[in-house]
Design a protein around this motif. Structure first.
Motif, PDB file in Angstrom:
ATOM      1  N   ARG A   1      40.324  36.716  45.251  1.00 49.81           N
ATOM      2  CA  ARG A   1      41.560  36.410  44.520  1.00 49.81           C
ATOM      3  C   ARG A   1      41.902  34.926  44.632  1.00 49.81           C
ATOM      4  NH1 ARG A   1      47.345  38.586  46.571  1.00 49.81           N
ATOM      5  NH2 ARG A   1      46.933  36.953  48.108  1.00 49.81           N
ATOM      6  N   CYS A   2      41.781  34.403  45.824  1.00 46.13           N
ATOM      7  CA  CYS A   2      42.082  32.994  46.059  1.00 46.13           C
ATOM      8  C   CYS A   2      41.160  32.101  45.237  1.00 46.13           C
ATOM      9  CB  CYS A   2      41.930  32.698  47.549  1.00 46.13           C
ATOM     10  SG  CYS A   2      42.789  31.245  48.133  1.00 46.13           S
ATOM     11  N   ALA A   3      39.879  32.441  45.187  1.00 47.35           N
ATOM     12  CA  ALA A   3      38.919  31.643  44.434  1.00 47.35           C
ATOM     13  C   ALA A   3      39.181  31.705  42.937  1.00 47.35           C
ATOM     14  CB  ALA A   3      37.494  32.113  44.744  1.00 47.35           C
ATOM     15  N   LEU A   4      39.535  32.880  42.426  1.00 46.92           N
ATOM     16  CA  LEU A   4      39.825  33.011  40.999  1.00 46.92           C
ATOM     17  C   LEU A   4      41.019  32.144  40.601  1.00 46.92           C
ATOM     18  CD1 LEU A   4      39.350  36.872  40.534  1.00 46.92           C
ATOM     19  CD2 LEU A   4      37.825  35.048  39.737  1.00 46.92           C
ATOM     20  N   LEU A   5      42.049  32.139  41.431  1.00 49.62           N
ATOM     21  CA  LEU A   5      43.227  31.326  41.133  1.00 49.62           C
ATOM     22  C   LEU A   5      42.895  29.843  41.195  1.00 49.62           C
ATOM     23  CD1 LEU A   5      45.879  33.306  43.240  1.00 49.62           C
ATOM     24  CD2 LEU A   5      45.650  33.301  40.753  1.00 49.62           C
ATOM     25  N   SER A   6      42.214  29.434  42.258  1.00 53.68           N
ATOM     26  CA  SER A   6      41.925  28.008  42.435  1.00 53.68           C
ATOM     27  C   SER A   6      40.979  27.485  41.360  1.00 53.68           C
ATOM     28  CB  SER A   6      41.311  27.778  43.825  1.00 53.68           C
ATOM     29  OG  SER A   6      41.134  26.400  44.070  1.00 53.68           O
ATOM     30  N   ALA A   7      39.977  28.277  41.008  1.00 57.53           N
ATOM     31  CA  ALA A   7      39.034  27.825  39.984  1.00 57.53           C
ATOM     32  C   ALA A   7      39.728  27.627  38.642  1.00 57.53           C
ATOM     33  CB  ALA A   7      37.887  28.836  39.847  1.00 57.53           C
ATOM     34  N   GLU A   8      40.642  28.514  38.309  1.00 61.12           N
ATOM     35  CA  GLU A   8      41.362  28.377  37.041  1.00 61.12           C
ATOM     36  C   GLU A   8      42.249  27.132  37.054  1.00 61.12           C
ATOM     37  OE1 GLU A   8      41.756  29.523  33.224  1.00 61.12           O
ATOM     38  OE2 GLU A   8      40.597  30.608  34.741  1.00 61.12           O
ATOM     39  N   ILE A   9      42.862  26.848  38.193  1.00 59.85           N
ATOM     40  CA  ILE A   9      43.705  25.651  38.297  1.00 59.85           C
ATOM     41  C   ILE A   9      42.850  24.390  38.196  1.00 59.85           C
ATOM     42  CG2 ILE A   9      45.200  24.347  39.861  1.00 59.85           C
ATOM     43  CD1 ILE A   9      46.210  27.047  40.931  1.00 59.85           C
TER      44      ILE A   9
ATOM     45  N   LEU B   1      42.758  41.975  39.855  1.00 66.09           N
ATOM     46  CA  LEU B   1      44.045  41.597  40.427  1.00 66.09           C
ATOM     47  C   LEU B   1      45.026  42.766  40.405  1.00 66.09           C
ATOM     48  CD1 LEU B   1      44.397  38.005  38.924  1.00 66.09           C
ATOM     49  CD2 LEU B   1      43.856  38.621  41.278  1.00 66.09           C
ATOM     50  N   GLN B   2      44.969  43.591  39.359  1.00 69.24           N
ATOM     51  CA  GLN B   2      45.881  44.721  39.278  1.00 69.24           C
ATOM     52  C   GLN B   2      45.507  45.861  40.211  1.00 69.24           C
ATOM     53  OE1 GLN B   2      46.315  45.951  35.212  1.00 69.24           O
ATOM     54  NE2 GLN B   2      47.374  44.094  34.588  1.00 69.24           N
TER      55      GLN B   2
ATOM     56  N   ASP C   1      35.597  34.056  56.374  1.00 68.01           N
ATOM     57  CA  ASP C   1      34.846  33.906  57.619  1.00 68.01           C
ATOM     58  C   ASP C   1      35.595  34.426  58.839  1.00 68.01           C
ATOM     59  OD1 ASP C   1      32.954  32.632  56.043  1.00 68.01           O
ATOM     60  OD2 ASP C   1      33.742  30.630  56.454  1.00 68.01           O
ATOM     61  N   VAL C   2      36.920  34.302  58.845  1.00 72.42           N
ATOM     62  CA  VAL C   2      37.695  34.721  60.011  1.00 72.42           C
ATOM     63  C   VAL C   2      38.186  36.158  59.857  1.00 72.42           C
ATOM     64  CG1 VAL C   2      39.706  34.207  61.456  1.00 72.42           C
ATOM     65  CG2 VAL C   2      38.400  32.333  60.418  1.00 72.42           C
ATOM     66  N   CYS C   3      38.817  36.438  58.717  1.00 76.34           N
ATOM     67  CA  CYS C   3      39.393  37.769  58.503  1.00 76.34           C
ATOM     68  C   CYS C   3      38.405  38.764  57.897  1.00 76.34           C
ATOM     69  CB  CYS C   3      40.623  37.666  57.604  1.00 76.34           C
ATOM     70  SG  CYS C   3      41.896  36.546  58.239  1.00 76.34           S
ATOM     71  N   LYS C   4      37.257  38.278  57.418  1.00 78.45           N
ATOM     72  CA  LYS C   4      36.235  39.141  56.811  1.00 78.45           C
ATOM     73  C   LYS C   4      36.810  39.957  55.663  1.00 78.45           C
ATOM     74  CE  LYS C   4      33.494  37.735  60.067  1.00 78.45           C
ATOM     75  NZ  LYS C   4      32.478  36.678  59.777  1.00 78.45           N
ATOM     76  N   ASN C   5      37.647  39.323  54.858  1.00 76.77           N
ATOM     77  CA  ASN C   5      38.312  40.009  53.750  1.00 76.77           C
ATOM     78  C   ASN C   5      37.897  39.333  52.448  1.00 76.77           C
ATOM     79  OD1 ASN C   5      40.216  41.055  51.838  1.00 76.77           O
ATOM     80  ND2 ASN C   5      41.564  41.603  53.525  1.00 76.77           N
ATOM     81  N   MET C   6      36.841  39.876  51.825  1.00 74.01           N
ATOM     82  CA  MET C   6      36.315  39.268  50.599  1.00 74.01           C
ATOM     83  C   MET C   6      37.225  39.514  49.401  1.00 74.01           C
ATOM     84  SD  MET C   6      33.697  37.420  51.078  1.00 74.01           S
ATOM     85  CE  MET C   6      33.166  37.231  49.378  1.00 74.01           C
ATOM     86  N   VAL C   7      38.047  40.547  49.454  1.00 74.07           N
ATOM     87  CA  VAL C   7      38.945  40.822  48.327  1.00 74.07           C
ATOM     88  C   VAL C   7      39.967  39.694  48.195  1.00 74.07           C
ATOM     89  CG1 VAL C   7      40.664  42.408  47.417  1.00 74.07           C
ATOM     90  CG2 VAL C   7      38.614  43.294  48.527  1.00 74.07           C
TER      91      VAL C   7
END
Length: 779
Positions: A471-479, A136-137, A461-467
């Motif tokens: 980040r989105c997955a890390l936040l959602s999984a923790e929540i 994240l940093q 899938d649309v933006c092809k931006n895995m970074v």
């Protein structure tokens, strides 16, 4: 997921913090370098506020800011463009961060019993938390959001400068040039009118304190008392403070920075020499450098050697003054200005805060999903676009913990972005709207997990931006984990695994395994299966210790449960990883398990296992055995073992034959043995006047599983003892046995020996082990 040190609220708040740049004069850098630190590093341990701050929203309502942390970084201008994937520097840094964080001896573990399984696994996974923090940093600033943009710039000048005000002017002009000249793409700035905070650095060991105070009074007249600060440091001299032990709070921050710098320099060297694709040399250099850094950082007094505890307090007080009197009022003013601009542009009669509450406070639920866009993420807004101003206001509110207003702004921006088919912007608004909704106090609305799912799908899938998707997955999984939704968290983490990053996939699969085991009804086999998948991806990523740990934890589930093929695979992998990690004893034990049990593998696979075992065993022993080996093959059929006393009966014509009725060629006949024992008793009775002595023991020429083996047998001196052993080969491949020798041990306990022999052998056991060992070493 495994238990984390931070709560989910603390984790999210520390992931998105106000960014502050630092620009120092050369003389100021020299003053701070006395402590082996630059100015940004000097401030870093004190960047978390210990008291509450307050800010007023556009409706003039007071909002409390708690436990705020700011991020202070040295201003480094570059022309690098933002990439949708991590570069070699970031990937190598993350790999080294995970590699350097291993389970500690005596670490806390969880022990659970589920359905006959007794499992022992790590309660926490600090390597995953270290990866997540560094990931994240290290994320670059993106054009669709403002969270990683600089809000302010600290201009630092030493009090020993001839004309400090001129130096401040030069630094201010340099900051303005970097931001507005258009020559640099990085760093990015939150607003055009960046807050400039003027810091006069005074060295107590060499400077004139009265002159510093005079200069500071002039600064307050020029920049205002809320726009400048006099920071006094270096009150301690090496000659007078040798005996005083001062804590070193910088070590935990500097190890990561030094490692990052080493990775960057090594990769730059490899790139310039045309060998970027071959990183093996870089890897070894970085690992060696990491060890050197640890020894350097861990040295007592290596940082802050000129600072006293009072200096620490001065730095802490400076951060508080800058934040409460400079940064927060600056953010509050810009939120008001943005709100006024948006209201005037949209023709609204009230603030955006009140309007959005009216618009979105009703019973209409948010969209569950978005349609597949015709265009992708190519749309870019100009900086002055109203949609970006809404997003900018939302990010400002989020950074100061005003989550209700932030959610309203994100929700508004999301609708505008979707209507324009600006999918990258829409995904970012969805992501932060979901996080803001979760962080709102009192939980006025449930966590919109579908927002996060849509954002991840759009990023990936649309933006092809895995970074951004990661980040989105890390936040959602923790929540989701914090809400006890372990099944949903595991599914999300598994979906984020892919072939583009073995390290990320391994870490997420391991966290998914922890989700399965932490469910209300633990799913033990899914835990083990995903641990094996994680171990495989760790191995592909070069993280052999983590791979070995995952396989060992999974073995607890599969061992002795009838999953023989799975057991063989796990033992084989454990053996290989242990051997690679210079744990030969563990490798031999793992390979022995494969060969000792009845295997259902094909003959080809069994042959491969056998060759691997022999190779490892030879490397372990190296021909220097201190004891004879315990080999798993061949298996000995113990119940078929027979011991024959005396000369074996020979039937060849013309040779002497032993006077015995027993032969190794015949099977044991119980009736015949009873008849011979009866005849022997009659013979003994006739020799003893018709009485059989009480200590009479029938002669047993051959011992087997059917005879009475509780009594010590009689053997005649100078006569042979023949041992017949039945071997069994459990494998489907043939075993070539050569140079077989019988290992025996003779104990005098209970034996009838002469007094001289008894004294010589008392407490000892005779064996041929040493002789056989010498024979093996010489042949």
């Amino acid at each position: 997921m495994a238990r984390c040190v931070q709560s989910v609220q603390e984790f999210i708040q520390d992931s998105f913090v106000p960014m502050v740049a630092v620009l120092c004069s050369e003389e100021a850098e020299r003053v701070t370098r006395k402590n082996n630190l630059n100015f940004a590093e000097l401030l870093r341990p004190f960047c978390r506020l210990t008291s509450e701050g307050h800010i007023r929203d556009p409706n003039n309502q007071v909002q409390t800011v708690k436990n705020l942390r700011i991020c202070v970084n040295k201003l480094v201008a570059s022309q690098n463009t933002t990439s949708a994937v991590l570069g070699p520097t970031q990937r190598q840094l993350l790999s080294e961060v995970v590699l350097s964080c291993q389970p500690q001896d005596g670490a806390v573990t969880n022990m659970i019993t589920v359905g006959g399984y007794q499992l022992n696994f790590n309660a926490t996974t600090p390597w995953f938390e270290a990866y997540r923090e560094n990931f994240l940093q290290s994320m670059p600033a993106s054009d669709h959001e403002f969270l990683n943009y600089f809000l302010a710039c600290l201009l630092v000048v030493s009090s020993t400068e001839a004309v400090p005000v001129e130096q401040f002017l030069k630094l201010s002009q340099e900051q303005h040039r970097v931001q507005h000249s258009g020559e640099y793409t990085n760093p990015k700035w939150f607003i055009p009118n960046t807050l400039k905070y003027y810091v006069l650095l005074h060295d107590m060991s060499e400077g004139n304190e009265h002159r510093a105070d005079t200069v500071y009074e002039d600064m307050k007249q020029r920049y205002g008392p809320q726009g400048c600060y006099l920071l006094k440091i270096n009150s301690r001299t090496l000659s007078t403070g040798e005996d005083e032990q001062i804590p070193d709070p910088w070590s935990q921050y500097l190890h990561r920075n030094n490692l990052h710098n080493q990775v960057s320099s090594l990769l730059d060297t490899a790139s310039s020499s045309g060998s970027l694709n071959n990183l093996s040399t870089v890897n070894s250099d970085v690992k060696r450098g990491a060890r050197d850094t640890e020894s350097l950082v861990g040295g007592a007094g290596s940082h802050g050697i000129c600072l006293t505890l009072n200096d620490h307090d001065h730095i802490r007080q400076f951060i508080q003054e800058f934040t409460f009197r400079g940064l927060l009022p600056h953010i509050e003013k810009n939120i008001r200005q943005l709100n006024d601009q948006l209201v005037s542009r949209k023709g609204l009669s009230r603030s955006l805060f009140t309007a959005t509450k009216k618009w979105f406070g009703g019973g209409k639920g948010p969209e569950k999903s978005i349609n597949e866009p015709k265009s992708t993420c190519g749309l870019l807004y100009p900086p002055e676009a109203p949609e970006l101003q809404i997003r900018k206001m939302a990010d400002l509110c989020f950074l100061i913990q005003h989550y209700e207003l932030a959610y309203s702004c994100y929700h508004t921006a999301k609708k505008d972005f979707l209507s324009d088919q600006a999918m990258l912007y829409a995904a970012g608004a969805l992501e932060m709207a979901a996080v803001a909704a979760f962080l709102q106090g009192g939980a006025p609305r449930p966590y919109p997990a579908h927002y996060m799912d849509t954002a991840i799908q759009t990023y990936r899938d649309v933006c092809k931006n895995m970074v951004l998707a990661e980040r989105c997955a890390l936040l959602s999984a923790e929540i989701l984990k914090s809400q006890g939704k372990y099944s949903e968290a595991a599914s999300l983490l598994i979906k984020m695994t892919s072939e583009d990053s073995d390290l990320r996939s391994a870490l997420l699969l391991e966290q998914a395994a922890h989700c399965f085991i932490n469910m209300r009804n633990p799913m033990v086999r899914k835990f083990a299966f995903h641990m094996i998948l994680a171990g495989h991806r760790f191995s592909k990523a070069g993280q052999r210790r983590h791979a070995l740990r995952c396989y060992c934890q999974a073995m607890q589930v599969y061992k002795e449960r009838g999953w023989s093929l799975a057991e063989d695979h796990i033992n084989f992998t454990i053996g290989r990883q242990s051997f690679t990690l210079h744990q030969p004893e563990n490798a031999v034990i793992a390979f022995r398990e494969i060969l000792a049990n009845d295997s259902r593998q094909t003959a080809t696979q069994q042959g491969a296992f056998l060759r691997e075992y022999l190779y490892v065993y030879k490397n372990v022993t190296g021909g220097n055995e201190v004891s004879l080996p315990q080999l798993p093959l061949p298996c000995i059929h113990s119940s078929a073992t027979r011991v024959y006393f005396g000369h074996e009966r020979r039937l060849a014509e013309g040779e002497k034959q032993a006077a015995t009725h027993v032969s190794l060629d015949q099977e044991y006949d119980q009736d015949l043995a009873a008849m011979w024992r009866h005849l022997e008793e009659q013979l003994v009775a006739a020799a003893n006047r018709g009485l059989v002595p009480g200590n009479f023991q029938p002669t047993q020429s051959c011992l087997n599983s059917h005879t009475d083996n509780l009594r010590h047998p009689f053997a005649v001196v100078e006569e042979p003892i023949i041992v017949e052993v039945t071997f069994r080969n459990p494998l489907k491949v043939s075993l070539a046995l050569s140079n077989l020798s019988l290992l025996w041990k003779f104990s005098v306990e209970g034996a009838s020996l002469s007094e001289e022999m008894s004294e010589g052998l008392s407490g000892k056991a005779l064996t041929n082990e040493d002789a056989l060992l010498k024979f093996r070493c010489t042949h």
